[in-house]
Design an enzyme around this catalytic site. Structure first.
Site, mmCIF file in Angstrom:
data_model
loop_
_atom_site.group_PDB
_atom_site.id
_atom_site.type_symbol
_atom_site.label_atom_id
_atom_site.label_comp_id
_atom_site.label_asym_id
_atom_site.label_seq_id
_atom_site.Cartn_x
_atom_site.Cartn_y
_atom_site.Cartn_z
ATOM 1 N N GLY A 142 0.837 -1.209 0.000
ATOM 2 C CA GLY A 142 0.000 0.000 0.000
ATOM 3 C C GLY A 142 0.861 1.243 0.000
ATOM 4 O O GLY A 142 2.047 1.181 -0.320
ATOM 5 N N ASN A 143 0.250 2.370 0.414
ATOM 6 C CA ASN A 143 0.983 3.631 0.414
ATOM 7 C C ASN A 143 2.191 3.565 1.341
ATOM 8 O O ASN A 143 3.293 3.886 0.945
ATOM 9 C CB ASN A 143 0.055 4.767 0.881
ATOM 10 C CG ASN A 143 -0.809 5.232 -0.282
ATOM 11 O OD1 ASN A 143 -0.296 5.460 -1.385
ATOM 12 N ND2 ASN A 143 -2.093 5.305 -0.068
ATOM 13 N N VAL A 149 0.498 -5.196 3.330
ATOM 14 C CA VAL A 149 -0.606 -5.795 4.080
ATOM 15 C C VAL A 149 -0.529 -7.312 3.939
ATOM 16 O O VAL A 149 -0.313 -7.823 2.833
ATOM 17 C CB VAL A 149 -1.961 -5.271 3.561
ATOM 18 C CG1 VAL A 149 -3.125 -5.941 4.288
ATOM 19 C CG2 VAL A 149 -2.050 -3.756 3.764
ATOM 20 N N ASP A 205 -6.843 9.612 -2.076
ATOM 21 C CA ASP A 205 -6.341 8.497 -2.902
ATOM 22 C C ASP A 205 -7.480 7.564 -3.270
ATOM 23 O O ASP A 205 -7.340 6.341 -3.262
ATOM 24 C CB ASP A 205 -5.239 7.741 -2.147
ATOM 25 C CG ASP A 205 -4.424 6.852 -3.083
ATOM 26 O OD1 ASP A 205 -3.601 6.058 -2.593
ATOM 27 O OD2 ASP A 205 -4.646 6.944 -4.315
HETATM 28 C C1 LIG Z 1 -1.943 -2.989 0.415
HETATM 29 C C2 LIG Z 1 -3.213 -3.799 0.312
HETATM 30 N N1 LIG Z 1 -3.262 -4.422 -0.989
HETATM 31 C C3 LIG Z 1 -4.153 -5.462 -1.216
HETATM 32 N N2 LIG Z 1 -5.064 -5.838 -0.280
HETATM 33 C C4 LIG Z 1 -5.909 -6.889 -0.576
HETATM 34 C C5 LIG Z 1 -6.903 -7.319 0.404
HETATM 35 C C6 LIG Z 1 -7.699 -8.435 0.253
HETATM 36 N N3 LIG Z 1 -8.526 -8.540 1.325
HETATM 37 C C7 LIG Z 1 -8.278 -7.508 2.162
HETATM 38 N N4 LIG Z 1 -8.877 -7.225 3.330
HETATM 39 C C8 LIG Z 1 -8.473 -6.130 3.987
HETATM 40 C C9 LIG Z 1 -7.473 -5.318 3.504
HETATM 41 CL CL1 LIG Z 1 -7.012 -3.900 4.413
HETATM 42 C C10 LIG Z 1 -6.824 -5.578 2.298
HETATM 43 C C11 LIG Z 1 -7.252 -6.706 1.618
HETATM 44 N N5 LIG Z 1 -5.886 -7.540 -1.765
HETATM 45 C C12 LIG Z 1 -4.994 -7.162 -2.695
HETATM 46 C C13 LIG Z 1 -4.112 -6.126 -2.442
HETATM 47 F F1 LIG Z 1 -3.194 -5.756 -3.357
HETATM 48 C C14 LIG Z 1 -4.397 -2.846 0.522
HETATM 49 O O1 LIG Z 1 -4.696 -2.508 1.645
HETATM 50 N N6 LIG Z 1 -4.955 -2.374 -0.609
HETATM 51 C C15 LIG Z 1 -5.965 -1.370 -0.517
HETATM 52 C C16 LIG Z 1 -7.319 -2.054 -0.422
HETATM 53 F F2 LIG Z 1 -7.429 -2.645 0.763
HETATM 54 F F3 LIG Z 1 -8.289 -1.157 -0.571
HETATM 55 F F4 LIG Z 1 -7.408 -2.998 -1.403
#
Ligand SMILES: C[C@H](Nc1nc(-c2c[nH]c3ncc(Cl)cc23)ncc1F)C(=O)NCC(F)(F)F
Length: 296
Positions: free
Chosen positions: A22-23, A27, A140
Site C-alpha cells: 500500500g501507500n 498488508v 487516494d
Molecule cells: C496494500 C493492500 N493491498 C491489497 N489488499 C488486498 C486485500 C484483500 N482482502 C483484504 N482485506 C483487507 C485489507 Cl485492508 C486488504 C485486503 N488484496 C490485494 C491487495 F493488493 C491494501 O490494503 N490495498 C488497498 C485495499 F485494501 F483497498 F485494497
C-alpha cells in the site's frame, strides 16, 4: 489521549500470506489465534515499512484516522499490534475475502452487470459522504483502494493519504507530495496541491470510469492519459502536460457500452471548476435514480 487501540499480541498473530503493497507499507493475511487451535479470526495486518517517505508518525495518523471511522462502506479497524517493544507497530483490520475491486472486476466481468456497478458506486458515494461529515479528504480514491466485502458490498480502504480539512478552510494544502496518483488528481490538486471534498469528487469520477471499464488495464486512466499526452519523454513533467490537456477540456473517453447517463455523471465530476462539481450526496441521488431506470 489515544483513541481506542485494541491490542493484538504479536505472539498470537499467525502469518498466512501476503495481500499487497500500500501507500506506507505492506498488508498481510494473518489469523489472530490466541487459543492456538486455528479457530481465531482472519485479519488483514498492515505493517509499517519506515522509509524516506513514511514515518511512524504518518502511520500513527493512519491508525488514528481509521480507528474513528464507523461506516458500513469503510473497511473496519480492529486494533494495533506492537512489536520489538513498541518500536514497530502494525494496523489490524478486518479481512475481506473478495479482495480489491480491480482484481474482482477483472475476474468477474461477466457476472457484474450495470445495476451491480451502480450499487457499488452508490456505496462508495455513501462512504465518501460519511468521510465528508468528519471533514476528512481521502486523497487516494481509486479502484485499487476499494475492497469487495461480498457480491453486493464494497468498502473504501487505505487511508494513508487522508487529511482533515482545518475548521477555517474548505481545502487542505499538501506540502510534500510523495508518489502522487496524478491520473486520479483534480486539476487544482495537480497545479496547487489543493485537496478538498470536491477533489475527492473528481477522483470518484475516475473510479466510475474504472468501474465501467471493468478495471481493464488496456483502458485504465493512466494508459488513456499517457496516450493523449504522447510518450514524448523529454517533457518537463507529466503532471504539467496532464494539467494542460485537462485545461484544454480533454477528458477520459466514455468506456465501451457505458450508459450515456453514467458517462454524463463522470463528466460532472470532472468539471474544471471545483464549485461546478456535484457533492457526494447529489451524486448518490443521481446514481439511485439511474439504478431505478436500469431495467437490466
Ligand atoms: C496494500 C493492500 N493491498 C491489497 N489488499 C488486498 C486485500 C484483500 N482482502 C483484504 N482485506 C483487507 C485489507 Cl485492508 C486488504 C485486503 N488484496 C490485494 C491487495 F493488493 C491494501 O490494503 N490495498 C488497498 C485495499 F485494501 F483497498 F485494497
Amino acid at each position: 489521549t489515544q483513541p481506542d487501540q485494541t491490542l493484538f499480541e504479536e505472539r498470537h498473530l499467525r502469518y498466512i500470506s501476503p495481500l499487497g503493497k500500500g501507500n506506507f507499507g505492506s498488508v498481510e493475511l494473518c489469523r489472530y489465534d490466541p487459543l492456538g487451535d486455528n479457530t481465531g479470526e482472519l485479519v488483514a495486518v498492515k505493517k509499517l515499512q519506515p522509509n524516506k517517505q513514511s514515518t511512524l508518525e504518518d502511520f500513527q495518523k493512519e491508525v488514528n484516522t481509521l480507528s474513528v471511522l464507523h461506516c458500513d462502506y469503510i473497511v473496519k479497524y480492529r486494533g494495533v499490534c506492537y512489536s520489538m517493544g513498541r518500536l514497530s507497530m502494525s494496523l489490524v483490520m478486518e479481512y475481506l475475502p473478495y479482495g480489491s475491486l480491480i482484481g474482482y472486476l477483472e475476474k468477474n466481468r461477466d457476472k457484474v452487470n450495470t445495476r451491480r456497478m451502480l450499487l457499488f458506486a452508490s456505496q462508495i458515494c455513501k462512504g465518501m459522504e460519511y468521510l465528508q461529515t468528519l471533514r476528512y479528504v481521502h486523497r487516494d480514491l481509486a479502484a485499487r483502494n476499494i475492497l469487495v466485502a461480498s457480491e453486493s458490498l464494497v468498502k473504501i480502504a487505505d487511508f494513508g493519504l487522508t487529511k482533515i480539512i482545518p475548521f477555517d478552510k474548505e481545502y487542505y494544502r499538501v506540502t510534500q507530495p510523495g508518489e502522487s496518483p496524478i491520473f486520479w488528481y483534480a486539476p487544482e490538486s495537480l497545479s496547487e496541491s489543493r485537496f478538498s471534498h470536491k477533489s475527492d469528487v473528481w477522483s470518484f469520477g475516475i473510479v466510475l470510469h474504472e468501474l465501467f471499464s471493468y478495471c481493464d488495464t488496456t483502458c485504465n486512466p493512466k494508459r488513456l492519459c499517457m496516450q493523449e499526452i504522447g510518450h514524448n519523454l523529454q517533457s518537463a513533467s507529466i503532471s504539467m502536460h496532464l494539467t494542460n490537456i485537462l485545461k484544454n477540456n480533454w477528458r477520459l473517453p466514455s468506456p465501451p457500452r457505458c450508459p450515456p447517463k453514467v458517462y454524463h455523471l463522470m463528466k460532472q465530476c470532472w468539471e474544471y471548476d471545483f464549485d461546478e462539481r456535484p457533492c457526494f450526496s447529489r451524486l448518490g441521488n443521481q446514481i439511485e435514480t439511474i439504478m431505478q431506470e436500469e431495467r437490466e
